[in-house]
Design a protein around this motif. Sequence first.
Motif, short mmCIF file in Angstrom:
data_model
loop_
_atom_site.label_atom_id
_atom_site.label_comp_id
_atom_site.label_asym_id
_atom_site.label_seq_id
_atom_site.Cartn_x
_atom_site.Cartn_y
_atom_site.Cartn_z
N CYS A 1 -1.46 3.45 5.35
CA CYS A 1 -1.93 2.10 5.68
C CYS A 1 -0.85 1.04 5.43
CB CYS A 1 -3.19 1.74 4.89
SG CYS A 1 -4.58 2.78 5.34
N THR B 1 -6.43 -6.57 4.18
CA THR B 1 -7.51 -5.60 4.00
C THR B 1 -8.75 -6.11 4.72
OG1 THR B 1 -8.20 -6.72 1.96
CG2 THR B 1 -6.66 -4.87 1.72
N HIS C 1 -6.06 -1.67 14.84
CA HIS C 1 -7.50 -1.41 14.80
C HIS C 1 -8.18 -2.19 15.90
CE1 HIS C 1 -7.52 0.52 10.83
NE2 HIS C 1 -6.71 -0.44 10.41
N TYR D 1 0.84 -1.20 0.00
CA TYR D 1 0.00 0.00 0.00
C TYR D 1 0.88 1.25 0.00
CZ TYR D 1 -3.94 3.03 1.16
OH TYR D 1 -4.91 3.99 1.15
N GLU E 1 -13.58 -1.93 10.18
CA GLU E 1 -12.19 -1.57 10.46
C GLU E 1 -12.16 -0.30 11.31
OE1 GLU E 1 -8.72 -2.33 7.60
OE2 GLU E 1 -9.16 -0.21 7.35
#
Length: 126
Positions: free
Chosen positions: A25, A88, A31, A21, A116
């Motif tokens: 990110c 992801t 998270h 990415y 997320e």
Amino acid sequence: MPRWKLFTEFKFDSAHFIEGYDGKCGRMHGHSYKVRISAESEKLNPSAYLKTPDMVCDFKELKWAASDSEKGGLDHAFLNEVLPVVTTAERIAEYLYHETMKRIPDGIKLVVTVWETDTCWVEYTE
Ligand SMILES: [Zn+2]
């Protein structure tokens, strides 16, 4: 036709980065993932804890990912080390779907939703 639909929600906290990415990110961060799983069936089944056919499936089996990563779940895991896919939300939902299907009786339709953040989530089903 009778039909039952179970719902459960749980959270797990994990670190990850998105390989390849081009942006923030791609750097390690964490998270508090929220997961909702629905399980729909036209028949009831026995479980490991109940011998008679009176459940769609055991809630415990739907919530496996909420447990400590050292006990087979995803809580306090480094997802890039634990998951065989890019981390992801889309791939996490797909992974949770397939791993949960292995733990429950045949003939159940699952829908897996992964948040997320409070405002970004994905739903996966087949
Ligand atoms: Zn992230």
